[in-house]
Structures are given as structure tokens and as C-alpha cells.
Design a protein around this motif. Structure first.
Motif, PDB file in Angstrom:
ATOM      1  N   ARG A   1      43.925  33.712  30.642  1.00  0.00           N
ATOM      2  CA  ARG A   1      45.364  33.429  30.629  1.00  0.00           C
ATOM      3  C   ARG A   1      45.977  33.593  32.023  1.00  0.00           C
ATOM      4  NH1 ARG A   1      45.283  35.554  25.242  1.00  0.00           N
ATOM      5  NH2 ARG A   1      45.628  37.684  25.956  1.00  0.00           N
ATOM      6  N   LYS A   2      45.406  34.506  32.803  1.00  0.00           N
ATOM      7  CA  LYS A   2      45.933  34.739  34.146  1.00  0.00           C
ATOM      8  C   LYS A   2      45.460  33.670  35.122  1.00  0.00           C
ATOM      9  CE  LYS A   2      46.392  38.441  37.580  1.00  0.00           C
ATOM     10  NZ  LYS A   2      46.051  39.848  37.888  1.00  0.00           N
ATOM     11  N   CYS A   3      44.207  33.230  34.970  1.00  0.00           N
ATOM     12  CA  CYS A   3      43.630  32.251  35.899  1.00  0.00           C
ATOM     13  C   CYS A   3      42.677  31.330  35.135  1.00  0.00           C
ATOM     14  CB  CYS A   3      42.894  32.965  37.031  1.00  0.00           C
ATOM     15  SG  CYS A   3      42.131  31.860  38.243  1.00  0.00           S
ATOM     16  N   PRO A   4      43.200  30.326  34.436  1.00  0.00           N
ATOM     17  CA  PRO A   4      42.341  29.448  33.632  1.00  0.00           C
ATOM     18  C   PRO A   4      41.219  28.792  34.438  1.00  0.00           C
ATOM     19  CG  PRO A   4      44.654  29.067  33.106  1.00  0.00           C
ATOM     20  CD  PRO A   4      44.626  29.965  34.303  1.00  0.00           C
ATOM     21  N   ASN A   5      41.509  28.449  35.697  1.00  0.00           N
ATOM     22  CA  ASN A   5      40.526  27.720  36.494  1.00  0.00           C
ATOM     23  C   ASN A   5      39.270  28.521  36.801  1.00  0.00           C
ATOM     24  OD1 ASN A   5      41.965  25.324  36.654  1.00  0.00           O
ATOM     25  ND2 ASN A   5      43.106  25.980  38.452  1.00  0.00           N
ATOM     26  N   CYS A   6      39.330  29.843  36.630  1.00  0.00           N
ATOM     27  CA  CYS A   6      38.135  30.641  36.918  1.00  0.00           C
ATOM     28  C   CYS A   6      37.001  30.270  35.973  1.00  0.00           C
ATOM     29  CB  CYS A   6      38.436  32.140  36.853  1.00  0.00           C
ATOM     30  SG  CYS A   6      38.695  32.786  35.179  1.00  0.00           S
ATOM     31  N   MET A   7      37.334  29.711  34.802  1.00  0.00           N
ATOM     32  CA  MET A   7      36.299  29.311  33.855  1.00  0.00           C
ATOM     33  C   MET A   7      35.624  28.006  34.259  1.00  0.00           C
ATOM     34  SD  MET A   7      36.064  31.772  31.729  1.00  0.00           S
ATOM     35  CE  MET A   7      35.184  31.208  30.275  1.00  0.00           C
ATOM     36  N   ASN A   8      36.155  27.332  35.250  1.00  0.00           N
ATOM     37  CA  ASN A   8      35.494  26.137  35.782  1.00  0.00           C
ATOM     38  C   ASN A   8      34.406  26.495  36.782  1.00  0.00           C
ATOM     39  OD1 ASN A   8      36.753  24.012  34.404  1.00  0.00           O
ATOM     40  ND2 ASN A   8      38.531  24.077  35.753  1.00  0.00           N
ATOM     41  N   THR A   9      34.376  27.763  37.200  1.00  0.00           N
ATOM     42  CA  THR A   9      33.368  28.212  38.148  1.00  0.00           C
ATOM     43  C   THR A   9      31.987  28.164  37.505  1.00  0.00           C
ATOM     44  OG1 THR A   9      35.014  29.695  39.110  1.00  0.00           O
ATOM     45  CG2 THR A   9      32.719  30.100  39.686  1.00  0.00           C
ATOM     46  N   SER A  10      30.989  27.767  38.280  1.00  0.00           N
ATOM     47  CA  SER A  10      29.635  27.686  37.736  1.00  0.00           C
ATOM     48  C   SER A  10      29.117  29.072  37.363  1.00  0.00           C
ATOM     49  CB  SER A  10      28.693  27.051  38.762  1.00  0.00           C
ATOM     50  OG  SER A  10      28.505  27.915  39.865  1.00  0.00           O
ATOM     51  N   GLU A  11      28.173  29.093  36.451  1.00  0.00           N
ATOM     52  CA  GLU A  11      27.603  30.370  36.013  1.00  0.00           C
ATOM     53  C   GLU A  11      26.925  31.093  37.179  1.00  0.00           C
ATOM     54  OE1 GLU A  11      25.245  30.033  32.395  1.00  0.00           O
ATOM     55  OE2 GLU A  11      26.391  28.254  31.841  1.00  0.00           O
ATOM     56  N   SER A  12      26.244  30.344  38.038  1.00  0.00           N
ATOM     57  CA  SER A  12      25.576  30.983  39.181  1.00  0.00           C
ATOM     58  C   SER A  12      26.589  31.582  40.146  1.00  0.00           C
ATOM     59  CB  SER A  12      24.685  29.977  39.911  1.00  0.00           C
ATOM     60  OG  SER A  12      25.446  28.902  40.436  1.00  0.00           O
ATOM     61  N   LYS A  13      27.730  30.903  40.330  1.00  0.00           N
ATOM     62  CA  LYS A  13      28.771  31.439  41.213  1.00  0.00           C
ATOM     63  C   LYS A  13      29.351  32.724  40.623  1.00  0.00           C
ATOM     64  CE  LYS A  13      32.099  31.410  44.429  1.00  0.00           C
ATOM     65  NZ  LYS A  13      33.100  30.340  44.479  1.00  0.00           N
ATOM     66  N   ILE A  14      29.597  32.733  39.317  1.00  0.00           N
ATOM     67  CA  ILE A  14      30.110  33.941  38.663  1.00  0.00           C
ATOM     68  C   ILE A  14      29.141  35.106  38.864  1.00  0.00           C
ATOM     69  CG2 ILE A  14      30.696  34.994  36.439  1.00  0.00           C
ATOM     70  CD1 ILE A  14      31.579  32.174  35.509  1.00  0.00           C
ATOM     71  N   MET A  15      27.852  34.836  38.639  1.00  0.00           N
ATOM     72  CA  MET A  15      26.835  35.878  38.800  1.00  0.00           C
ATOM     73  C   MET A  15      26.791  36.392  40.231  1.00  0.00           C
ATOM     74  SD  MET A  15      25.357  36.601  35.920  1.00  0.00           S
ATOM     75  CE  MET A  15      23.826  37.381  36.447  1.00  0.00           C
ATOM     76  N   ASN A  16      26.866  35.505  41.204  1.00  0.00           N
ATOM     77  CA  ASN A  16      26.797  35.911  42.613  1.00  0.00           C
ATOM     78  C   ASN A  16      27.993  36.765  43.015  1.00  0.00           C
ATOM     79  OD1 ASN A  16      24.425  34.506  42.873  1.00  0.00           O
ATOM     80  ND2 ASN A  16      25.349  32.715  43.839  1.00  0.00           N
ATOM     81  N   VAL A  17      29.193  36.342  42.575  1.00  0.00           N
ATOM     82  CA  VAL A  17      30.402  37.107  42.902  1.00  0.00           C
ATOM     83  C   VAL A  17      30.333  38.501  42.274  1.00  0.00           C
ATOM     84  CG1 VAL A  17      32.898  37.255  42.543  1.00  0.00           C
ATOM     85  CG2 VAL A  17      31.862  35.078  43.212  1.00  0.00           C
ATOM     86  N   MET A  18      29.988  38.572  41.015  1.00  0.00           N
ATOM     87  CA  MET A  18      29.924  39.860  40.328  1.00  0.00           C
ATOM     88  C   MET A  18      28.845  40.758  40.942  1.00  0.00           C
ATOM     89  SD  MET A  18      32.303  39.815  38.006  1.00  0.00           S
ATOM     90  CE  MET A  18      31.917  41.045  36.757  1.00  0.00           C
TER      91      MET A  18
END
Length: 409
Positions: free
Chosen positions: A288-305
Motif C-alpha cells: 500500500r505504501k509502495c505498490p511498484n516495489c512488487m514489480n521488482t524482480s525476485e533476484s533483485k529483492i533477494m539481493n537487496v535484502m
């Protein structure tokens, strides 16, 4: 007698295909050899074969010499067009050149839509040019758009292009705005907007969406209203249930996410965040705060985290407070800034409990003033650390491996 006539007609129809197949696979040098192997009843049509051969040779020569195609591209285009003389295609090229089409524009257009060379320019091309120019579109813009989207020149002016212009103007309110959409979203003119888009805009209006947001959807997020109505309706209900307000931009961004994403992909993204300890409530708050974050690829999410949690030591729930971090470049923005912070913390110049947003949210000048220039005397190499010029192993900090990134800002 009827059977004889039928066989002659059949041969006349298949011979061009036989010749095309031979040329495509063996080349013109092998045509005579292959024809010699055919039954005498077919070889009797040698005059027809020679004509087909000449047509193919002329077409290839014209595509290369007059339209600028490479021999390889010309060979592939031969399957889609046959020219018998230069008169018709020359008249088309003349009109294009007179309206600002460069050699590069013509090559691109012919490669994508060779059938245009057979068009009647007076009836099917010039009226469309005159219509778009009457709106204020320049020759240069016409050449750029039509060479990139040549199908526009194949649509009916009266049945599609003009009705779409009127529809767009009713939403965008001015010719200037319609021209902008033509420059950037020319494919809008290829849709039957009144039939496919208008019912969806009606739904948006009934939900109370402001007219400027309706215009924004058409010009920047058209995939929302170009999806099938059934999926559109499902996504509207889903986004409303998640708490998005149609009178705020977040509603549009959430609709855009679901327009581009299947349910299975959505579930996969949820599982990635769950794997880092986020609850479904955390995920919904972030979405709800940042809908576009769900457009990020799974690999990008994993790398950031992985970097922020395992290298920087933040809790995964800390990152949920600033989900915009998933939209930033990891290698160009997040890592350099975090390494500066890490060095300053290791020297006791900064407190340990800084939030991720403090590090990555400020614009570059503000970050440099606050964390680099301010401590330049105590840590002279700080700017080089920020630019990645110092071996970070020497500082006891392992540099994060670069991965392909999406949504870089």
C-alpha cells in the motif's frame, strides 16, 4: 477437359511457391537443376517460372538498392512481397521522402511493413499524413512514429484513426495532449478505444476517480485499460479490497502491478518476502505504501535484502519501513552509500542505529554534504569509498556481488 484446366491452374498457383522454396533453401544457382528434376508437365510452364524468377530478382534488387535493406533482410522480406516494377514503390518512397522520412526511416519501415510499397499513396498514405499534420504533428515526428509503428499507416483513417483522435481529445482535452500521446504512445491509435477502453474508464469514473487521473492512465499506464474487461474488473475489486483509494495515485500504481503480473507471479513475490520474515500484514502495508516495489524482480529483492540484512546488519522489518529501496540501483546507489555509513560507524563518527531511509533516501548532494564532505578531514578517503575506488576488502567490508537489476533510478 475440366481436369486438364484444373491441373494447369494448380501448377500455375504452386509454381511461385516451388520457386520461392528453392531460392530460399538452395539459392538461385540451383533453380535450373531442380526444375530439371520436375515432371515434364510442370517443366512446360518454364515461361511462368522464368517470370517468377525475374520477379524475385527484381524485388530483392529493389529492396536492397532503393530501400536500403541488407541482402539478409531482403531475403526474409521476399516471403512477404513481390514487386513487378518500380513505378508503384517509387511513388510511395517519393511521398515518404517528401514528408521527412530519411533513408534510415524508410529502411526500418519497409523491413517491418513491406506491403506499404504496394499502397496507393494518394489514397492511403497522404490523407493520414495530412490529418496528423493538421493536429500540429511535424514531418520529423511523423517519420519517427510511423517508422517505429508502421501499422498506423495500415489502419482506416475514417474508421479508426479519426474516432480514436476524438476519443483521446475527449479525455485529454487538447490537441497538445493528444500529440504527446501520439509521440510516446502511438499504439493507442491502433486500438478501438471507444469499444475496448471507454467501458473501463466509465468504471473508474463511477468509483470517483478524478479526470486528471483518467488522462494519466491513458498517457502513462494504458496497459490498465487495454487488458480484457474480465481481468480489469477482477483487478479493480482486488485493489479496492486491499484498501487503495481510487482518488489517489496509489490506486493507479496498484492496478498497473496487477495488469502486468499473473496471480502465480504475485504469489511467488509474496513467498520471497515471507522468506525474509515478513508477515502478510507487513507485505500488505509495504504494498500500500509502495505498490511498484512488487514489480521488482525476485533476484533483485533477494539481493537487496541480503545486502541490507546480512552485510549491513539491519532487521528485515526495518527495510519494510522504506520499500522504495527496492526501486533504487543496488550497485550505483544503495551499496556506495551504505559503505560510507559503515565506514563512519566503524570509526565511531555515526551512531549504529541509523535507518535504511536515512542512508538511501536523500538526493545525492544532500547525502554528500551530510555524510561525505562533513567527515572529509577525519576520513580523507571517504569520497573514493563513495565512488568505489578503494578496495573494500582493506576496510574489512566484503563488496556485494553485482546482479542484474530492474527498475533502476
Amino acid at each position: 477437359m475440366c481436369g486438364f484446366v484444373y491441373r494447369r491452374l494448380s501448377y500455375a498457383q504452386v509454381l511461385p511457391n516451388i520457386y520461392g522454396c528453392v531460392v530460399q533453401n538452395l539459392g538461385t544457382n540451383h533453380v535450373d537443376l531442380c526444375l530439371g528434376l520436375l515432371p515434364s508437365s510442370i517443366r512446360s510452364f518454364s515461361t511462368n517460372i522464368e517470370q517468377v524468377k525475374k520477379d524475385h530478382s527484381f524485388t530483392a534488387s529493389y529492396l536492397i538498392n532503393s530501400c536500403g535493406l541488407s541482402p539478409e533482410k531482403a531475403k526474409s522480406v521476399l516471403k512477404r512481397i513481390k514487386l513487378q516494377s518500380a513505378e508503384q514503390p517509387d511513388s510511395v518512397l517519393k511521398v515518404l521522402r517528401n514528408h521527412g522520412f530519411t533513408a534510415a526511416h524508410i529502411t526500418k519501415l519497409v523491413r517491418m511493413r513491406p506491403s506499404l510499397l504496394l499502397a496507393n499513396p494518394e489514397r492511403s498514405i497522404l490523407p493520414k499524413f495530412e490529418f496528423f499534420k493538421s493536429l500540429g504533428i511535424t514531418d520529423a515526428e511523423l517519420a519517427s512514429v510511423c517508422s517505429s509503428t508502421p501499422a498506423i499507416l495500415g489502419h482506416s483513417l475514417e474508421n479508426l484513426l479519426i474516432p480514436n483522435y476524438k476519443f483521446l481529445k475527449s479525455v485529454l482535452l487538447s490537441d497538445a495532449n493528444v500529440i504527446k500521446s501520439f509521440r510516446k504512445k502511438s499504439w493507442l491509435f491502433q486500438q478501438d478505444l471507444a469499444k475496448n477502453v471507454s467501458p473501463k474508464l466509465t468504471v473508474m469514473r463511477e468509483l470517483g476517480m478524478p479526470e486528471p487521473f483518467i488522462a494519466l492512465i491513458l498517457t502513462c499506464f494504458a496497459s490498465i485499460v487495454l487488458q480484457k474487461f474480465e481481468k480489469f474488473d477482477q483487478n479493480v475489486k482486488k485493489v479496492i479490497e486491499m484498501g487503495f483509494d481510487p482518488q489517489k495515485c496509489g490506486f493507479i500504481h496498484a492496478m498497473q502491478v496487477f495488469a502486468a503480473m499473473s496471480q502465480s507471479t504475485w504469489e511467488q513475490k509474496l513467498n520471497v518476502f515471507r522468506g525474509w520474515g515478513w508477515s502478510d500484514k507487513d507485505i500488505m502495508l509495504v504494498f500500500r505504501k509502495c505498490p511498484n516495489c512488487m514489480n521488482t524482480s525476485e533476484s533483485k529483492i533477494m539481493n537487496v535484502m541480503d545486502f541490507l540484512v546480512n552485510k549491513m546488519g539491519w532487521q528485515s522489518t526495518d527495510i519494510a519501513l522504506y520499500p522504495d529501496v527496492f526501486l533504487l540501483s543496488l550497485e550505483k546507489r544503495v551499496i556506495p552509500r551504505c559503505l560510507v555509513i559503515k565506514v563512519l560507524q566503524s570509526k565511531g563518527l555515526l551512531k549504529k542505529n541509523l535507518s535504511p531511509s536515512t542512508c538511501v533516501k536523500p538526493v545525492e548532494k544532500l547525502f554528500l554534504d551530510r555524510f561525505v564532505t562533513k567527515y572529509q578531514e577525519q576520513v580523507p578517503q571517504l569520497f573514493d569509498i563513495f565512488q568505489g575506488k578503494i578496495d573494500l576488502l582493506e576496510l574489512g567490508i566484503i563488496r556485494y556481488e553485482q546482479e542484474p537489476e530492474a527498475n533502476q533510478l
